[in-house]
Design a protein around this motif. Structure first.
Motif, PDB file in Angstrom:
ATOM      1  N   MET A  24       0.825  -1.215   0.000  1.00 34.27           N
ATOM      2  CA  MET A  24       0.000   0.000   0.000  1.00 34.27           C
ATOM      3  C   MET A  24       0.854   1.258   0.000  1.00 34.27           C
ATOM      4  O   MET A  24       0.490   2.260  -0.625  1.00 34.27           O
ATOM      5  CB  MET A  24      -0.941  -0.008   1.204  1.00 34.27           C
ATOM      6  N   ILE A  25       1.990   1.224   0.676  1.00 43.29           N
ATOM      7  CA  ILE A  25       2.893   2.381   0.672  1.00 43.29           C
ATOM      8  C   ILE A  25       3.342   2.678  -0.745  1.00 43.29           C
ATOM      9  O   ILE A  25       3.326   3.823  -1.191  1.00 43.29           O
ATOM     10  CB  ILE A  25       4.103   2.133   1.605  1.00 43.29           C
ATOM     11  N   VAL A  26       3.718   1.643  -1.481  1.00 45.08           N
ATOM     12  CA  VAL A  26       4.175   1.831  -2.862  1.00 45.08           C
ATOM     13  C   VAL A  26       3.009   2.241  -3.756  1.00 45.08           C
ATOM     14  O   VAL A  26       3.145   3.138  -4.587  1.00 45.08           O
ATOM     15  CB  VAL A  26       4.866   0.558  -3.401  1.00 45.08           C
ATOM     16  N   THR A  27       1.859   1.616  -3.569  1.00 44.38           N
ATOM     17  CA  THR A  27       0.687   1.932  -4.388  1.00 44.38           C
ATOM     18  C   THR A  27       0.301   3.401  -4.262  1.00 44.38           C
ATOM     19  O   THR A  27      -0.037   4.050  -5.254  1.00 44.38           O
ATOM     20  CB  THR A  27      -0.508   1.040  -3.981  1.00 44.38           C
ATOM     21  N   THR A  28       0.368   3.945  -3.065  1.00 43.38           N
ATOM     22  CA  THR A  28      -0.045   5.339  -2.858  1.00 43.38           C
ATOM     23  C   THR A  28       1.077   6.341  -3.103  1.00 43.38           C
ATOM     24  O   THR A  28       0.836   7.547  -3.048  1.00 43.38           O
ATOM     25  CB  THR A  28      -0.604   5.535  -1.430  1.00 43.38           C
ATOM     26  N   ALA A  29       2.275   5.850  -3.403  1.00 43.10           N
ATOM     27  CA  ALA A  29       3.394   6.767  -3.653  1.00 43.10           C
ATOM     28  C   ALA A  29       3.218   7.524  -4.965  1.00 43.10           C
ATOM     29  O   ALA A  29       3.716   8.637  -5.112  1.00 43.10           O
ATOM     30  CB  ALA A  29       4.720   5.995  -3.678  1.00 43.10           C
ATOM     31  N   GLN A  30       2.516   6.924  -5.903  1.00 48.33           N
ATOM     32  CA  GLN A  30       2.333   7.513  -7.239  1.00 48.33           C
ATOM     33  C   GLN A  30       0.900   7.236  -7.674  1.00 48.33           C
ATOM     34  O   GLN A  30       0.410   6.133  -7.499  1.00 48.33           O
ATOM     35  CB  GLN A  30       3.320   6.864  -8.214  1.00 48.33           C
ATOM     36  N   ARG A  31       0.263   8.193  -8.258  1.00 49.50           N
ATOM     37  CA  ARG A  31      -1.114   8.015  -8.730  1.00 49.50           C
ATOM     38  C   ARG A  31      -1.165   7.045  -9.902  1.00 49.50           C
ATOM     39  O   ARG A  31      -0.245   6.968 -10.692  1.00 49.50           O
ATOM     40  CB  ARG A  31      -1.700   9.351  -9.183  1.00 49.50           C
ATOM     41  N   GLY A  32      -2.282   6.324  -9.998  1.00 48.41           N
ATOM     42  CA  GLY A  32      -2.514   5.443 -11.137  1.00 48.41           C
ATOM     43  C   GLY A  32      -2.022   4.029 -10.901  1.00 48.41           C
ATOM     44  O   GLY A  32      -1.173   3.770 -10.066  1.00 48.41           O
ATOM     45  N   GLY A  33      -2.608   3.094 -11.637  1.00 50.52           N
ATOM     46  CA  GLY A  33      -2.131   1.727 -11.616  1.00 50.52           C
ATOM     47  C   GLY A  33      -2.607   0.881 -10.459  1.00 50.52           C
ATOM     48  O   GLY A  33      -2.092  -0.201 -10.234  1.00 50.52           O
ATOM     49  N   THR A  34      -3.602   1.318  -9.722  1.00 54.89           N
ATOM     50  CA  THR A  34      -4.016   0.609  -8.523  1.00 54.89           C
ATOM     51  C   THR A  34      -4.392  -0.839  -8.809  1.00 54.89           C
ATOM     52  O   THR A  34      -4.017  -1.736  -8.070  1.00 54.89           O
ATOM     53  CB  THR A  34      -5.190   1.344  -7.841  1.00 54.89           C
ATOM     54  N   PHE A  35      -5.114  -1.102  -9.890  1.00 52.00           N
ATOM     55  CA  PHE A  35      -5.518  -2.473 -10.216  1.00 52.00           C
ATOM     56  C   PHE A  35      -4.295  -3.338 -10.488  1.00 52.00           C
ATOM     57  O   PHE A  35      -4.160  -4.427  -9.931  1.00 52.00           O
ATOM     58  CB  PHE A  35      -6.466  -2.485 -11.423  1.00 52.00           C
ATOM     59  N   ARG A  36      -3.411  -2.889 -11.347  1.00 51.29           N
ATOM     60  CA  ARG A  36      -2.210  -3.666 -11.663  1.00 51.29           C
ATOM     61  C   ARG A  36      -1.342  -3.877 -10.427  1.00 51.29           C
ATOM     62  O   ARG A  36      -0.746  -4.925 -10.234  1.00 51.29           O
ATOM     63  CB  ARG A  36      -1.393  -2.971 -12.746  1.00 51.29           C
ATOM     64  N   GLU A  37      -1.241  -2.849  -9.614  1.00 51.22           N
ATOM     65  CA  GLU A  37      -0.416  -2.944  -8.413  1.00 51.22           C
ATOM     66  C   GLU A  37      -1.023  -3.927  -7.409  1.00 51.22           C
ATOM     67  O   GLU A  37      -0.301  -4.708  -6.786  1.00 51.22           O
ATOM     68  CB  GLU A  37      -0.203  -1.557  -7.814  1.00 51.22           C
ATOM     69  N   SER A  38      -2.335  -3.933  -7.273  1.00 59.27           N
ATOM     70  CA  SER A  38      -2.991  -4.895  -6.386  1.00 59.27           C
ATOM     71  C   SER A  38      -2.797  -6.315  -6.908  1.00 59.27           C
ATOM     72  O   SER A  38      -2.531  -7.242  -6.138  1.00 59.27           O
ATOM     73  CB  SER A  38      -4.491  -4.601  -6.277  1.00 59.27           C
ATOM     74  N   PHE A  39      -2.921  -6.492  -8.210  1.00 57.90           N
ATOM     75  CA  PHE A  39      -2.709  -7.800  -8.817  1.00 57.90           C
ATOM     76  C   PHE A  39      -1.273  -8.273  -8.593  1.00 57.90           C
ATOM     77  O   PHE A  39      -1.036  -9.444  -8.310  1.00 57.90           O
ATOM     78  CB  PHE A  39      -3.025  -7.737 -10.327  1.00 57.90           C
ATOM     79  N   SER A  40      -0.309  -7.370  -8.703  1.00 63.18           N
ATOM     80  CA  SER A  40       1.091  -7.754  -8.516  1.00 63.18           C
ATOM     81  C   SER A  40       1.361  -8.168  -7.071  1.00 63.18           C
ATOM     82  O   SER A  40       2.193  -9.037  -6.808  1.00 63.18           O
ATOM     83  CB  SER A  40       2.031  -6.624  -8.941  1.00 63.18           C
ATOM     84  N   MET A  41       0.637  -7.572  -6.121  1.00 65.81           N
ATOM     85  CA  MET A  41       0.790  -7.957  -4.724  1.00 65.81           C
ATOM     86  C   MET A  41       0.294  -9.402  -4.544  1.00 65.81           C
ATOM     87  O   MET A  41       0.965 -10.222  -3.911  1.00 65.81           O
ATOM     88  CB  MET A  41      -0.001  -7.002  -3.813  1.00 65.81           C
ATOM     89  N   ALA A  42      -0.844  -9.711  -5.136  1.00 70.17           N
ATOM     90  CA  ALA A  42      -1.383 -11.073  -5.054  1.00 70.17           C
ATOM     91  C   ALA A  42      -0.434 -12.068  -5.714  1.00 70.17           C
ATOM     92  O   ALA A  42      -0.241 -13.183  -5.218  1.00 70.17           O
ATOM     93  CB  ALA A  42      -2.758 -11.125  -5.713  1.00 70.17           C
ATOM     94  N   LYS A  43       0.170 -11.652  -6.804  1.00 62.94           N
ATOM     95  CA  LYS A  43       1.112 -12.530  -7.513  1.00 62.94           C
ATOM     96  C   LYS A  43       2.357 -12.819  -6.663  1.00 62.94           C
ATOM     97  O   LYS A  43       2.881 -13.930  -6.671  1.00 62.94           O
ATOM     98  CB  LYS A  43       1.509 -11.893  -8.845  1.00 62.94           C
ATOM     99  N   ALA A  44       2.819 -11.834  -5.906  1.00 60.86           N
ATOM    100  CA  ALA A  44       3.967 -12.041  -5.020  1.00 60.86           C
ATOM    101  C   ALA A  44       3.641 -13.086  -3.953  1.00 60.86           C
ATOM    102  O   ALA A  44       4.477 -13.934  -3.627  1.00 60.86           O
ATOM    103  CB  ALA A  44       4.391 -10.718  -4.373  1.00 60.86           C
ATOM    104  N   TYR A  45       2.421 -13.044  -3.427  1.00 64.37           N
ATOM    105  CA  TYR A  45       1.997 -14.050  -2.455  1.00 64.37           C
ATOM    106  C   TYR A  45       1.933 -15.430  -3.112  1.00 64.37           C
ATOM    107  O   TYR A  45       2.379 -16.431  -2.531  1.00 64.37           O
ATOM    108  CB  TYR A  45       0.624 -13.695  -1.857  1.00 64.37           C
ATOM    109  N   ALA A  46       1.393 -15.493  -4.320  1.00 61.18           N
ATOM    110  CA  ALA A  46       1.282 -16.782  -5.022  1.00 61.18           C
ATOM    111  C   ALA A  46       2.658 -17.381  -5.289  1.00 61.18           C
ATOM    112  O   ALA A  46       2.866 -18.585  -5.118  1.00 61.18           O
ATOM    113  CB  ALA A  46       0.515 -16.599  -6.331  1.00 61.18           C
TER     114      ALA A  46
END
Length: 153
Positions: A24-46
């Motif tokens: 979330m810190i990285v996601t809110t550091a720059q506007r835009g891309g929230t969907f892709r960034e959330s997906f990438s977080m899930a991918k890191a867990y996977a």
């Protein structure tokens, strides 16, 4: 090996809050891309789940559903401050209860997740141009590394 059973439910919650807080810190550091960034977080867990067996602690963290801190923050700065504190608290707790190797694995997992989130979305007009990781995202990853007590890769 250290696992969930070595922690109280409150302590385990502290450990689990760290990785999504970094995302979330990285996601809110720059506007835009929230969907892709959330997906990438899930991918890191996977991906961490695929490495099953290397670390009981990391296996149990990666198998837990990432819990996003639902606190209503008044600004991205306030969210970042609280997220960095979550990371410091988690590392402090792990340093008391886990092996040094497990603490390092936790740090690597969190930094890998943060870097994956930072690289998830191209900056620029509609995410179609620009650099892969913005200066704001790089700075956020560096602050996360500092809170973890390590260096940014």
């Amino acid at each position: 090996m250290t696992g969930k059973a070595d922690f109280s439910s409150e302590e385990w919650e502290v450990v689990l809050k760290g990785p999504p807080s970094a995302g979330m810190i990285v996601t809110t550091a720059q506007r835009g891309g929230t969907f892709r960034e959330s997906f990438s977080m899930a991918k890191a867990y996977a991906e961490a789940r695929k490495q099953h067996g290397d670390s009981e602690l990391l296996d149990e963290i990666a198998s837990a559903k990432p819990e996003i801190d639902r606190t209503r923050y008044h600004s991205a700065e306030e969210l970042k401050d609280h997220g960095l504190q979550h990371l410091r608290d988690a590392v402090e707790l792990l340093e008391r209860k886990a092996t040094p190797e497990e603490v390092d694995e936790y740090r690597r997992f969190v930094l890998t997740l943060a870097n994956r989130v930072a690289a998830a979305h191209k900056e620029g007009f509609l995410g179609l141009s620009g650099e892969r990781v913005s200066e704001a995202e790089e700075a956020a990853v560096a602050e996360i590394a500092e809170a973890l007590g390590t260096e940014s890769p």
